[in-house]
Design a protein around this motif. Structure first.
Motif, PDB file in Angstrom:
ATOM      1  N   GLU A 157       0.834  -1.191   0.000  1.00 14.53           N
ATOM      2  CA  GLU A 157       0.000   0.000   0.000  1.00 14.53           C
ATOM      3  C   GLU A 157       0.879   1.254   0.000  1.00 14.53           C
ATOM      4  O   GLU A 157       1.597   1.513   0.961  1.00 14.53           O
ATOM      5  N   PRO A 158       0.824   2.044  -1.064  1.00  7.49           N
ATOM      6  CA  PRO A 158       1.729   3.207  -1.177  1.00  7.49           C
ATOM      7  C   PRO A 158       1.484   4.285  -0.141  1.00  7.49           C
ATOM      8  O   PRO A 158       2.381   5.108   0.112  1.00  7.49           O
ATOM      9  N   ASP A 159       0.300   4.299   0.479  1.00 10.20           N
ATOM     10  CA  ASP A 159       0.009   5.338   1.474  1.00 10.20           C
ATOM     11  C   ASP A 159       0.482   4.986   2.879  1.00 10.20           C
ATOM     12  O   ASP A 159       0.295   5.776   3.809  1.00 10.20           O
ATOM     13  N   VAL A 160       1.065   3.792   3.050  1.00  8.88           N
ATOM     14  CA  VAL A 160       1.579   3.381   4.361  1.00  8.88           C
ATOM     15  C   VAL A 160       3.066   3.702   4.417  1.00  8.88           C
ATOM     16  O   VAL A 160       3.851   3.190   3.621  1.00  8.88           O
ATOM     17  N   HIS A 161       3.444   4.556   5.366  1.00  8.79           N
ATOM     18  CA  HIS A 161       4.824   5.036   5.423  1.00  8.79           C
ATOM     19  C   HIS A 161       5.522   4.722   6.745  1.00  8.79           C
ATOM     20  O   HIS A 161       6.704   5.032   6.892  1.00  8.79           O
ATOM     21  N   GLY A 162       4.829   4.111   7.688  1.00  6.47           N
ATOM     22  CA  GLY A 162       5.440   3.830   8.982  1.00  6.47           C
ATOM     23  C   GLY A 162       6.396   2.648   8.940  1.00  6.47           C
ATOM     24  O   GLY A 162       6.540   1.957   7.918  1.00  6.47           O
ATOM     25  N   VAL A 163       7.042   2.415  10.073  1.00  5.96           N
ATOM     26  CA  VAL A 163       7.947   1.272  10.230  1.00  5.96           C
ATOM     27  C   VAL A 163       7.111   0.049  10.589  1.00  5.96           C
ATOM     28  O   VAL A 163       6.404   0.054  11.603  1.00  5.96           O
ATOM     29  N   ALA A 164       7.191  -0.989   9.764  1.00  9.87           N
ATOM     30  CA  ALA A 164       6.370  -2.189   9.964  1.00  9.87           C
ATOM     31  C   ALA A 164       7.249  -3.384  10.277  1.00  9.87           C
ATOM     32  O   ALA A 164       8.347  -3.534   9.725  1.00  9.87           O
ATOM     33  N   ALA A 165       6.752  -4.242  11.157  1.00  5.80           N
ATOM     34  CA  ALA A 165       7.479  -5.464  11.524  1.00  5.80           C
ATOM     35  C   ALA A 165       6.491  -6.540  11.924  1.00  5.80           C
ATOM     36  O   ALA A 165       5.393  -6.250  12.409  1.00  5.80           O
ATOM     37  N   ILE A 166       6.880  -7.799  11.709  1.00  8.06           N
ATOM     38  CA  ILE A 166       6.053  -8.934  12.132  1.00  8.06           C
ATOM     39  C   ILE A 166       6.280  -9.168  13.622  1.00  8.06           C
ATOM     40  O   ILE A 166       7.411  -9.298  14.079  1.00  8.06           O
ATOM     41  N   THR A 167       5.186  -9.243  14.366  1.00  2.85           N
ATOM     42  CA  THR A 167       5.294  -9.409  15.814  1.00  2.85           C
ATOM     43  C   THR A 167       4.559 -10.631  16.353  1.00  2.85           C
ATOM     44  O   THR A 167       4.782 -11.027  17.497  1.00  2.85           O
ATOM     45  N   GLY A 168       3.682 -11.246  15.545  1.00  6.00           N
ATOM     46  CA  GLY A 168       2.714 -12.176  16.102  1.00  6.00           C
ATOM     47  C   GLY A 168       1.549 -11.387  16.667  1.00  6.00           C
ATOM     48  O   GLY A 168       1.556 -10.148  16.678  1.00  6.00           O
ATOM     49  N   ASN A 169       0.525 -12.084  17.119  1.00  8.12           N
ATOM     50  CA  ASN A 169      -0.681 -11.439  17.615  1.00  8.12           C
ATOM     51  C   ASN A 169      -0.759 -11.562  19.129  1.00  8.12           C
ATOM     52  O   ASN A 169      -0.645 -12.658  19.684  1.00  8.12           O
ATOM     53  N   THR A 170      -0.990 -10.437  19.800  1.00 10.17           N
ATOM     54  CA  THR A 170      -1.063 -10.452  21.262  1.00 10.17           C
ATOM     55  C   THR A 170      -2.259 -11.260  21.759  1.00 10.17           C
ATOM     56  O   THR A 170      -2.284 -11.669  22.928  1.00 10.17           O
ATOM     57  N   GLY A 171      -3.246 -11.498  20.895  1.00  9.59           N
ATOM     58  CA  GLY A 171      -4.363 -12.356  21.291  1.00  9.59           C
ATOM     59  C   GLY A 171      -3.918 -13.774  21.606  1.00  9.59           C
ATOM     60  O   GLY A 171      -4.512 -14.442  22.472  1.00  9.59           O
ATOM     61  N   ILE A 172      -2.878 -14.249  20.913  1.00  4.41           N
ATOM     62  CA  ILE A 172      -2.350 -15.581  21.217  1.00  4.41           C
ATOM     63  C   ILE A 172      -1.590 -15.556  22.537  1.00  4.41           C
ATOM     64  O   ILE A 172      -1.643 -16.519  23.313  1.00  4.41           O
ATOM     65  N   ASP A 173      -0.893 -14.456  22.823  1.00  4.49           N
ATOM     66  CA  ASP A 173      -0.265 -14.308  24.153  1.00  4.49           C
ATOM     67  C   ASP A 173      -1.325 -14.492  25.234  1.00  4.49           C
ATOM     68  O   ASP A 173      -1.142 -15.241  26.204  1.00  4.49           O
ATOM     69  N   ALA A 174      -2.452 -13.771  25.072  1.00  6.79           N
ATOM     70  CA  ALA A 174      -3.513 -13.816  26.083  1.00  6.79           C
ATOM     71  C   ALA A 174      -4.111 -15.210  26.190  1.00  6.79           C
ATOM     72  O   ALA A 174      -4.348 -15.720  27.300  1.00  6.79           O
ATOM     73  N   LEU A 175      -4.372 -15.823  25.051  1.00  6.87           N
ATOM     74  CA  LEU A 175      -4.993 -17.154  25.039  1.00  6.87           C
ATOM     75  C   LEU A 175      -4.123 -18.180  25.751  1.00  6.87           C
ATOM     76  O   LEU A 175      -4.607 -18.933  26.615  1.00  6.87           O
ATOM     77  N   LEU A 176      -2.844 -18.246  25.399  1.00  8.50           N
ATOM     78  CA  LEU A 176      -1.968 -19.251  25.990  1.00  8.50           C
ATOM     79  C   LEU A 176      -1.732 -18.976  27.474  1.00  8.50           C
ATOM     80  O   LEU A 176      -1.648 -19.911  28.293  1.00  8.50           O
ATOM     81  N   MET A 177      -1.668 -17.707  27.824  1.00 11.02           N
ATOM     82  CA  MET A 177      -1.522 -17.338  29.233  1.00 11.02           C
ATOM     83  C   MET A 177      -2.725 -17.826  30.041  1.00 11.02           C
ATOM     84  O   MET A 177      -2.583 -18.427  31.117  1.00 11.02           O
ATOM     85  N   MET A 178      -3.925 -17.585  29.517  1.00 19.55           N
ATOM     86  CA  MET A 178      -5.128 -17.973  30.236  1.00 19.55           C
ATOM     87  C   MET A 178      -5.314 -19.485  30.238  1.00 19.55           C
ATOM     88  O   MET A 178      -5.713 -20.080  31.260  1.00 19.55           O
ATOM     89  N   ARG A 179      -5.037 -20.130  29.119  1.00 27.53           N
ATOM     90  CA  ARG A 179      -5.160 -21.593  29.069  1.00 27.53           C
ATOM     91  C   ARG A 179      -4.263 -22.248  30.110  1.00 27.53           C
ATOM     92  O   ARG A 179      -4.677 -23.185  30.799  1.00 27.53           O
ATOM     93  N   ASP A 180      -3.041 -21.752  30.227  1.00 29.74           N
ATOM     94  CA  ASP A 180      -2.116 -22.342  31.194  1.00 29.74           C
ATOM     95  C   ASP A 180      -2.580 -22.094  32.627  1.00 29.74           C
ATOM     96  O   ASP A 180      -2.399 -22.953  33.503  1.00 29.74           O
ATOM     97  N   ARG A 181      -3.190 -20.957  32.871  1.00 29.25           N
ATOM     98  CA  ARG A 181      -3.706 -20.669  34.219  1.00 29.25           C
ATOM     99  C   ARG A 181      -4.871 -21.582  34.566  1.00 29.25           C
ATOM    100  O   ARG A 181      -5.035 -22.002  35.711  1.00 29.25           O
ATOM    101  N   LEU A 182      -5.706 -21.887  33.576  1.00 22.47           N
ATOM    102  CA  LEU A 182      -6.908 -22.684  33.824  1.00 22.47           C
ATOM    103  C   LEU A 182      -6.607 -24.168  33.970  1.00 22.47           C
ATOM    104  O   LEU A 182      -7.342 -24.897  34.647  1.00 22.47           O
ATOM    105  N   GLY A 183      -5.558 -24.645  33.314  1.00 26.66           N
ATOM    106  CA  GLY A 183      -5.237 -26.067  33.367  1.00 26.66           C
ATOM    107  C   GLY A 183      -6.093 -26.884  32.413  1.00 26.66           C
ATOM    108  O   GLY A 183      -6.864 -26.338  31.620  1.00 26.66           O
ATOM    109  N   PRO A 184      -6.012 -28.214  32.471  1.00 21.29           N
ATOM    110  CA  PRO A 184      -6.759 -29.072  31.537  1.00 21.29           C
ATOM    111  C   PRO A 184      -8.264 -28.852  31.658  1.00 21.29           C
ATOM    112  O   PRO A 184      -8.771 -28.575  32.747  1.00 21.29           O
TER     113      PRO A 184
END
Length: 364
Positions: A157-184
């Protein structure tokens, strides 16, 4: 650094970022709520041990998108005038994120966009979300793309001028954090396989939800499944779902679940039907097959990974796809392998690393 958020999905995806920022002594972070989802927002943050520093209290029942945008813009402009932040962080594609980003840009404050680069390819579907994310990315200085596909969208997209990087999604951080807290997950009390359904997208209200409900009625006639449907608090959604499914056997209409309960239910599900963007990210990581109740998706990675299939809202299409996954163990197993196209749980730390690096360079 100022983060603005107001919806439950934003709370989920920004809680890991707040935790990561708090662990860095060089970052002064302020999290401000818009007040849109009110109790649900603060309840979700609290599940992660996070609290907002302030709440604008902008919730007005029946408020139009235009009125919300104007309220958010005014509140953010005033907040910036009081405490000039080095960076405003917004997440996703909500109207409040869009209005806040434009207000910050107008005030000369750099914008960081968490979950940058998502595109459905249709400027009107979903509306206004597709407009929102495109325009946020045009003004953003830092673009945190969750996947290579999202990064490629930004670079195309030619109108995007910021610095871009791949980071992964913080939603997966939250999901795995909560899953581990809850247990099986706990074993289910009956032999019926659990089908979890969520439906709330604005574009589905009306004919779309009617089709989804019709498919559910036909699915439950099998007799070997139980459907759980947490009903979205939107009154239009509630009225339609309760009228269609309130008296249907083996359909449980639930009040909106808090995040831990939702994660628990996803881990118990044999199959998920959903029009949610977040669920498209979460289901692959949990290894639960997902049927996407939308005509297109800005998250094609879930389909490419083999964990999701786009079926729309036509009841015949939904019924055929769900029946296949319920009756064909091999088809179900093929979609039930956990996959991580949206990251493995380190997105928040990656984003904070990038912010610190950007700020250090800016300060030289």
């Amino acid at each position: 650094m100022l983060t603005l958020a107001g919806t439950r999905p934003e709370a989920i995806k920004l809680a890991p970022l707040a935790i990561a920022a708090a662990a860095r002594p060089g970052i002064a972070h302020r999290l401000v709520a818009t007040g849109q989802h009110a109790a649900l927002f603060h309840q979700t943050l609290a599940a992660f041990g996070v609290a907002a520093d302030a709440d604008f209290g902008l919730l007005v029942p029946g408020q139009s998108i235009e009125a919300l945008a104007a309220s958010v813009s005014a509140a953010v402009t005033a907040e910036i005038a009081r405490d000039r932040p080095d960076l405003l962080i917004v997440q996703g594609d909500t109207t409040s994120a869009w209005a806040a980003a434009l207000a910050a840009d107008a005030a000369g404050v750099p914008v960081g966009h968490v979950e940058a680069g998502l595109r459905s390819g249709d400027p009107l579907l979903p509306w206004p979300e597709e407009r929102n994310r495109i325009e946020i990315d045009r003004v953003a200085t830092l673009l945190f793309a969750p996947t290579p596909v999202a990064l490629a969208n930004l670079r195309d997209e030619p109108d995007v001028h910021g610095v871009a990087a791949i980071t992964g999604n913080t939603g997966i951080d939250a999901l795995l954090m909560m899953r581990d807290r809850l247990g099986p997950p706990d074993p289910r009390p009956d032999a019926r396989r659990l089908v979890l359904v969520t439906a709330h997208r604005r574009e589905n209200i009306g004919a779309g939800i009617a089709g989804i409900c019709a498919a559910i009625v036909r699915l439950t006639a099998r007799g070997d499944i139980a459907v759980a449907l947490p009903v979205h608090p939107n009154p239009a959604v509630q009225a339609q779902v309760v009228a269609a499914l309130g008296d249907v056997s083996h359909v449980s209409l639930l009040a909106a679940l808090d995040y831990p309960a939702m994660v628990r239910m996803m881990t118990q599900a044999h199959l998920i039907l959903s029009d949610s963007g977040g669920v498209q990210e979460e289901a692959p990581a949990l290894g639960v097959p997902l049927l996407v109740l939308r005509e297109n998706s800005e998250r094609p990675e879930a389909v490419a990974a083999g964990n999701a299939s786009i079926v729309g809202t036509d009841p015949d299409r939904i019924l055929a796809a769900a029946t296949r996954l319920l009756d064909d163990p091999a088809a179900h197993a093929a979609m039930a392998r956990p996959a991580f196209p949206f990251g493995r749980g380190d997105a928040a730390d990656t984003i904070v690393d990038l912010i610190e690096g950007w700020h250090a360079g800016r300060s030289i």
